[in-house]
Design a protein around this motif. Structure first.
Motif, PDB file in Angstrom:
ATOM      1  N   PHE A 106       1.274   2.887  -3.399  1.00  0.00           N
ATOM      2  CA  PHE A 106       1.433   3.834  -2.452  1.00  0.00           C
ATOM      3  C   PHE A 106       0.544   5.019  -2.882  1.00  0.00           C
ATOM      4  O   PHE A 106      -0.114   5.776  -1.971  1.00  0.00           O
ATOM      5  CB  PHE A 106       2.740   3.858  -1.602  1.00  0.00           C
ATOM      6  CG  PHE A 106       3.315   2.528  -0.888  1.00  0.00           C
ATOM      7  CD1 PHE A 106       3.008   2.301   0.378  1.00  0.00           C
ATOM      8  CD2 PHE A 106       3.934   1.633  -1.841  1.00  0.00           C
ATOM      9  CE1 PHE A 106       3.420   1.081   0.944  1.00  0.00           C
ATOM     10  CE2 PHE A 106       4.533   0.480  -1.270  1.00  0.00           C
ATOM     11  CZ  PHE A 106       4.069   0.197  -0.023  1.00  0.00           C
ATOM     12  N   GLN A 107       1.441   5.468  -3.895  1.00  0.00           N
ATOM     13  CA  GLN A 107       1.125   6.642  -4.524  1.00  0.00           C
ATOM     14  C   GLN A 107      -0.655   6.687  -4.825  1.00  0.00           C
ATOM     15  O   GLN A 107      -1.189   7.781  -4.753  1.00  0.00           O
ATOM     16  CB  GLN A 107       1.786   6.945  -5.816  1.00  0.00           C
ATOM     17  CG  GLN A 107       2.189   8.317  -5.870  1.00  0.00           C
ATOM     18  CD  GLN A 107       3.162   8.530  -7.357  1.00  0.00           C
ATOM     19  OE1 GLN A 107       2.484   8.677  -8.460  1.00  0.00           O
ATOM     20  NE2 GLN A 107       4.235   8.496  -7.000  1.00  0.00           N
ATOM     21  N   VAL A 110      -2.798   6.716  -1.347  1.00  0.00           N
ATOM     22  CA  VAL A 110      -2.940   8.232  -0.646  1.00  0.00           C
ATOM     23  C   VAL A 110      -3.668   8.974  -1.654  1.00  0.00           C
ATOM     24  O   VAL A 110      -4.294  10.133  -1.470  1.00  0.00           O
ATOM     25  CB  VAL A 110      -1.509   8.503  -0.168  1.00  0.00           C
ATOM     26  CG1 VAL A 110      -0.924   7.508   0.595  1.00  0.00           C
ATOM     27  CG2 VAL A 110      -0.968   9.008  -1.372  1.00  0.00           C
ATOM     28  N   PHE A 122      -2.272   6.150   5.164  1.00  0.00           N
ATOM     29  CA  PHE A 122      -1.485   7.229   5.050  1.00  0.00           C
ATOM     30  C   PHE A 122      -0.003   7.199   5.985  1.00  0.00           C
ATOM     31  O   PHE A 122       0.922   7.477   5.392  1.00  0.00           O
ATOM     32  CB  PHE A 122      -2.035   8.613   5.682  1.00  0.00           C
ATOM     33  CG  PHE A 122      -2.536   9.621   4.385  1.00  0.00           C
ATOM     34  CD1 PHE A 122      -1.308  10.340   3.825  1.00  0.00           C
ATOM     35  CD2 PHE A 122      -3.564   9.512   3.819  1.00  0.00           C
ATOM     36  CE1 PHE A 122      -1.583  11.161   2.991  1.00  0.00           C
ATOM     37  CE2 PHE A 122      -4.179  10.521   2.773  1.00  0.00           C
ATOM     38  CZ  PHE A 122      -3.127  11.247   2.132  1.00  0.00           C
ATOM     39  N   ALA A 125       2.041   4.503   4.132  1.00  0.00           N
ATOM     40  CA  ALA A 125       2.530   4.819   3.150  1.00  0.00           C
ATOM     41  C   ALA A 125       3.678   5.801   3.097  1.00  0.00           C
ATOM     42  O   ALA A 125       4.987   5.643   2.590  1.00  0.00           O
ATOM     43  CB  ALA A 125       1.589   5.473   1.861  1.00  0.00           C
ATOM     44  N   SER A 126       3.297   6.609   4.093  1.00  0.00           N
ATOM     45  CA  SER A 126       4.500   7.723   4.207  1.00  0.00           C
ATOM     46  C   SER A 126       5.648   6.774   4.875  1.00  0.00           C
ATOM     47  O   SER A 126       6.941   7.061   4.432  1.00  0.00           O
ATOM     48  CB  SER A 126       4.101   8.664   5.468  1.00  0.00           C
ATOM     49  OG  SER A 126       5.114   9.587   5.589  1.00  0.00           O
ATOM     50  N   LYS A 129       7.827   5.069   2.227  1.00  0.00           N
ATOM     51  CA  LYS A 129       8.735   5.966   1.321  1.00  0.00           C
ATOM     52  C   LYS A 129       9.774   6.469   2.238  1.00  0.00           C
ATOM     53  O   LYS A 129      10.939   6.732   1.666  1.00  0.00           O
ATOM     54  CB  LYS A 129       7.690   7.161   0.826  1.00  0.00           C
ATOM     55  CG  LYS A 129       6.582   6.550  -0.087  1.00  0.00           C
ATOM     56  CD  LYS A 129       7.234   6.159  -1.232  1.00  0.00           C
ATOM     57  CE  LYS A 129       6.033   5.768  -2.250  1.00  0.00           C
ATOM     58  NZ  LYS A 129       6.362   5.153  -3.714  1.00  0.00           N
ATOM     59  N   LYS A 130       9.520   6.882   3.405  1.00  0.00           N
ATOM     60  CA  LYS A 130      10.533   7.169   4.349  1.00  0.00           C
ATOM     61  C   LYS A 130      11.815   6.089   4.374  1.00  0.00           C
ATOM     62  O   LYS A 130      13.188   6.627   4.582  1.00  0.00           O
ATOM     63  CB  LYS A 130      10.292   7.762   5.489  1.00  0.00           C
ATOM     64  CG  LYS A 130       9.679   9.162   5.513  1.00  0.00           C
ATOM     65  CD  LYS A 130       9.097   9.776   6.798  1.00  0.00           C
ATOM     66  CE  LYS A 130       8.500  11.221   6.697  1.00  0.00           C
ATOM     67  NZ  LYS A 130       9.210  12.159   5.834  1.00  0.00           N
TER      68      LYS A 130
END
Lengths: 195, 195
Positions: A106-107, A110, A122, A125-126, A129-130
DNA sequence: GTCTATAAGCCGATAGAC
DNA sequence: GTCTATCGGCTTATAGAC
């Protein structure tokens, strides 16, 4: 011979998963993905609108497995809450030992798409993580941690830092230190002096 | 008209700096760099052996300025040691507000080159991060922080996490939380219960 | 030191057959 | 649903003139 549509589609995603993660997004061509999936490029374009579409789908398939790995490490750990949080980092340290480990997908994705904040990957991925952060906040809240959202956020920041530092230095001690810091923060919050 | 060799070389590095950081490594062609620098591609190949060479040089020029920014934020801050550490994160939060901010260039570059651990840019990035870490360890040691290397490592992990999370979520609260966590860890170590 | 020109190949995406 | 074939463009890197 035409296979089931869903099966071909999954085969393509598996191939994309391997190559995107191993070599990166820009460095992986649709030719290479099609070849690894055993289909032609035209078939890839039948199942996916574009490369950008396929990138987002690749990340989406990693959401659930990654979250479940974190949850398993936490749930199977014994001891105090800080010790169980540290167990998550110990789990990460193990995966990092694998020869094919190349950071957080993911890191890295992005990072490559940093100039395209509206890219569908994006959002995926966001959101992933959330999800991890929300799960941690829930676990902390259930165990009487004050400001559980803040502590969960700080722990996820240490996870992100561990991924980045491990990729850069290839030194497992960074994950250990991140686990130490996370355990320190959780323990500190429980002893009543949060924030 | 031939300019001084050093001057042309610097112009190329400045152009590479801008484009590599804005669009990423693979997404930036030597054609684009040459055009932005106002030279031909052949001139770029006169001054740099290859694109990989130019990538490493680009990161090398960011080492000193980035370190000095961290040092300035720390040195100009007032208050207790934890508060001055938090000031570093406040400084980072400011730069992130800039429209052209696109994460940490070191982190994004090694993310793209994850499959090439022997790439010269890897050494430059790793060395830069270790310089920041060593500087922090020195400052902590000078102020009587127990296990200064461990605490410095944990603070740099939070910095890495802040960069990654900010790029992913575009939400400045992640840097604030990272600053909170760093101040907590440093304060905790000073109160005599380190690790 | 800098230029024009080009090699040799890969890229994402599409046309049209079956 | 999957194929063969191909378009137009971009890529790193090099040859040779001045």
């Amino acid at each position: 011979m035409p296979r089931s549509g869903a099966k071909t589609r999954d085969t393509i995603i598996v191939a994309a998963n391997t190559l995107f993660y191993r070599f990166g997004i820009k460095a992986t061509s649709l030719d290479a993905i099609a070849e690894r999936a055993g289909v032609t490029k035209r078939t890839v374009y039948y199942h996916f609108r574009s490369k950008d579409d396929l990138i987002a789908e690749y990340l989406a398939t990693r959401d659930q497995p990654n979250l479940e790995a974190f949850q398993a490490w936490f749930e199977q750990a014994r001891g105090t809450l800080p010790e169980r949080v540290r167990a998550i980092f110990d789990g990460v340290a193990e995966t990092i030992g694998h020869a094919r480990w190349r950071g957080c997908g993911f890191q890295r994705t992005v990072g490559e798409l940093a100039n395209k904040p509206g890219h569908p990957a994006f959002k995926v991925a966001s959101a992933h993580k959330k999800r991890v952060e929300s799960w941690l906040a829930y676990e902390f809240q259930q165990r009487g941690v004050p400001h559980p959202e803040d502590i969960a956020c700080q722990v996820t920041l240490l996870l992100e830092g561990a991924f980045a530092a491990m990729l850069m230095h290839r030194d497992r001690r960074y994950v250990t230190q991140a686990g130490n810091a996370a355990a320190c923060i959780v323990g500190h919050s429980l002893s009543g002096r949060s924030r």
